[in-house]
Design an enzyme around this catalytic site. Structure first.
Site, PDB file in Angstrom:
ATOM      1  N   HIS A 190       0.773  -1.313  -0.075  1.00 48.28           N
ATOM      2  CA  HIS A 190      -0.026   0.001   0.027  1.00 48.28           C
ATOM      3  C   HIS A 190       0.960   1.170   0.247  1.00 48.28           C
ATOM      4  CE1 HIS A 190      -3.317   2.382   1.661  1.00 48.28           C
ATOM      5  NE2 HIS A 190      -2.602   3.214   2.001  1.00 48.28           N
ATOM      6  N   GLU A 191       1.691   1.293   0.841  1.00 43.66           N
ATOM      7  CA  GLU A 191       2.734   2.498   1.030  1.00 43.66           C
ATOM      8  C   GLU A 191       3.520   2.650  -0.122  1.00 43.66           C
ATOM      9  OE1 GLU A 191       1.773   4.434   3.107  1.00 43.66           O
ATOM     10  OE2 GLU A 191       0.851   3.155   4.638  1.00 43.66           O
ATOM     11  N   HIS A 194       1.352   4.193  -2.966  1.00 40.43           N
ATOM     12  CA  HIS A 194       1.288   5.718  -2.830  1.00 40.43           C
ATOM     13  C   HIS A 194       2.139   6.433  -3.886  1.00 40.43           C
ATOM     14  CE1 HIS A 194      -2.038   6.229  -0.248  1.00 40.43           C
ATOM     15  NE2 HIS A 194      -1.451   5.871   0.850  1.00 40.43           N
ATOM     16  N   GLU A 251      -5.899   6.607  -1.724  1.00 48.50           N
ATOM     17  CA  GLU A 251      -5.916   5.241  -0.693  1.00 48.50           C
ATOM     18  C   GLU A 251      -6.379   4.125  -1.452  1.00 48.50           C
ATOM     19  OE1 GLU A 251      -4.359   5.340   1.793  1.00 48.50           O
ATOM     20  OE2 GLU A 251      -4.120   7.560   1.988  1.00 48.50           O
ATOM     21  N   ASP A 255      -4.759   0.668  -1.808  1.00 49.19           N
ATOM     22  CA  ASP A 255      -5.267  -0.570  -1.235  1.00 49.19           C
ATOM     23  C   ASP A 255      -5.253  -1.838  -2.480  1.00 49.19           C
ATOM     24  OD1 ASP A 255      -5.719   0.330   1.294  1.00 49.19           O
ATOM     25  OD2 ASP A 255      -7.687   0.733   0.887  1.00 49.19           O
ATOM     26  N   HIS A 314      -9.399   7.828   3.391  1.00 50.32           N
ATOM     27  CA  HIS A 314      -9.443   6.421   3.449  1.00 50.32           C
ATOM     28  C   HIS A 314     -11.026   5.921   3.442  1.00 50.32           C
ATOM     29  CE1 HIS A 314      -5.969   7.563   5.582  1.00 50.32           C
ATOM     30  NE2 HIS A 314      -5.358   6.458   4.915  1.00 50.32           N
ATOM     31  N   ARG A 320     -12.530  -0.900   2.005  1.00 50.76           N
ATOM     32  CA  ARG A 320     -11.116  -1.314   1.752  1.00 50.76           C
ATOM     33  C   ARG A 320     -10.796  -2.816   1.483  1.00 50.76           C
ATOM     34  NH1 ARG A 320      -7.012   2.499   5.461  1.00 50.76           N
ATOM     35  NH2 ARG A 320      -5.703   1.678   3.719  1.00 50.76           N
TER      36      ARG A 320
HETATM   37 ZN   LIG Z   1      -2.376   5.179   2.484  1.00 49.89          ZN
END
Ligand SMILES: [Zn+2]
Length: 352
Positions: A190-191, A194, A251, A255, A314, A320
């Site tokens: 996920h990070e 980004h 976000e 995800d 988010h 999510r």
């Molecule tokens: Zn995030």
């Protein structure tokens, strides 16, 4: 205090009772002296062995993103090269900072809470003002070590995992790889994603605002993100309130990318490392998705859900989870769903 709680707690969030005093005190201390108390916390809960294992997981996710970029059907080779350059420049920060903040000039008195808070605020302001005219300290963290969260910073091109999130249910090295890839593995993915979402993709690997996609690739990228905007904009959080697909786009992209990358990393790892074929009747793929779903178990009041739908980038935990798995065919396959089932639809969205 009571009036503040009545508005921000009860009115906006539906909170029935004020958070217990010990929790508020702990939070305030973490905010004021995070890298002092964090040192002891890390000694107790984050061993060098855990850090070493986490390094391995991050390396596995980096390899998966590398593979994913190379195989992307919509991106030109020129842009792929740029994306891989950016990926290679991502700095990994795991557990706690390389050097700790020095609090020796901050006076803390046992019987003076208000004074302590005032002095801590001034200390933090001075610390920030002192940065003026000096080179950027790229080793700095904006979360404290016990924080259960993680972040990517566009200007730094770094991924940060405080020791607080490197605990169960996200990360537990006594568990098999499927569970860890479904938990912290997805967070790592996920990070990383980004860096390549609607915002992150505007920056290069050195943290500068530079367009590195060709116009045609940018167009193809936006067509794919528009699919997610529409999809998530159709999800209802409480009756009558739909998510804002544009607000949550970055976000949601992270995800979806995170889930896909962590799964790919798990499959690569299973080729080299043995995992039990079944535990409690679940295959490694099923355990991966179960671990992912468990991370997002939550219980929120209606006011809080309404408020989040307006301001939180988010999506709520339910979406999510469901949003990401319905876009990823491996989920439907893992649980033998029929093509066309809600979580295994004919058409789905994919960016990364
Ligand atoms: Zn995030």
């Amino acid at each position: 205090m009571q009036e503040n709680f009545k508005f921000y707690g009860t009115e906006l969030q539906g909170q029935q009772e004020l958070t217990p005093r010990w929790k508020r005190c702990t939070l305030a201390t973490d905010g004021a002296l995070g890298e002092a108390v964090g040192q002891d916390w890390v000694k107790k809960y984050f061993s060098p062995e855990k850090k070493e294992n986490m390094d391995k997981l991050v390396t596995a996710l980096e390899a998966a993103l590398h593979q994913d970029i190379e195989q992307l059907p919509w991106m030109s080779d020129d842009t792929k090269k740029k994306a891989l350059e950016k990926l290679a420049l991502i700095r990994n920060k795991i557990g706690y900072p390389e050097h700790w903040r020095d609090y020796s000039t901050l006076v803390v008195k046992r019987d003076d809470l208000l004074g302590n808070m005032a002095r801590a605020t001034v200390f933090e302001d001075r610390r920030n003002l002192d940065k003026l005219g000096k080179p950027v300290d790229e080793t700095e963290w904006v979360m404290t070590p016990p924080t259960v969260n993680a972040y990517y910073m566009q200007g730094f091109n770094d991924i940060n995992f405080p020791a607080g999130i490197l605990q169960p249910p996200f990360y537990d090295f006594s568990k098999d790889p499927a569970v860890n890839f479904g938990g912290i593995g997805v967070v790592i993915g996920h990070e990383m994603t980004h860096g390549f979402d609607d915002q992150g993709s505007k920056y290069d690997g050195h943290g500068n605002v530079v367009e590195w996609q060709t116009p045609a690739d940018r167009k193809a990228f936006t067509e794919r993100t528009d699919c997610e905007v529409k999809e998530y904009g159709s999800f209802e959080t409480v009756p009558g309130v739909k998510l804002n697909g544009q607000l949550t786009l970055g976000e949601n992209t992270a995800d979806n990318g995170g889930l896909r990358l962590a799964y790919l990393a798990l499959m690569n790892t299973l080729g080299k490392e043995a995992a039990p074929p079944e535990i409690d009747g679940y295959t490694p793929s099923q355990r991966f998705f179960l671990a992912f779903g468990q991370v997002w178990c939550e219980n929120v009041r209606e006011q809080s859900a309404r408020n989040s739908a307006l301001v939180d980038p988010h999506s709520p935990g339910r979406w999510r989870t469901n949003g990401a798995v319905q876009n990823f065919d491996e989920f439907g396959k893992a649980f033998n769903c029929k093509k066309g089932a809600p979580m295994y639809p004919e058409n789905s969205c994919r960016v990364w």
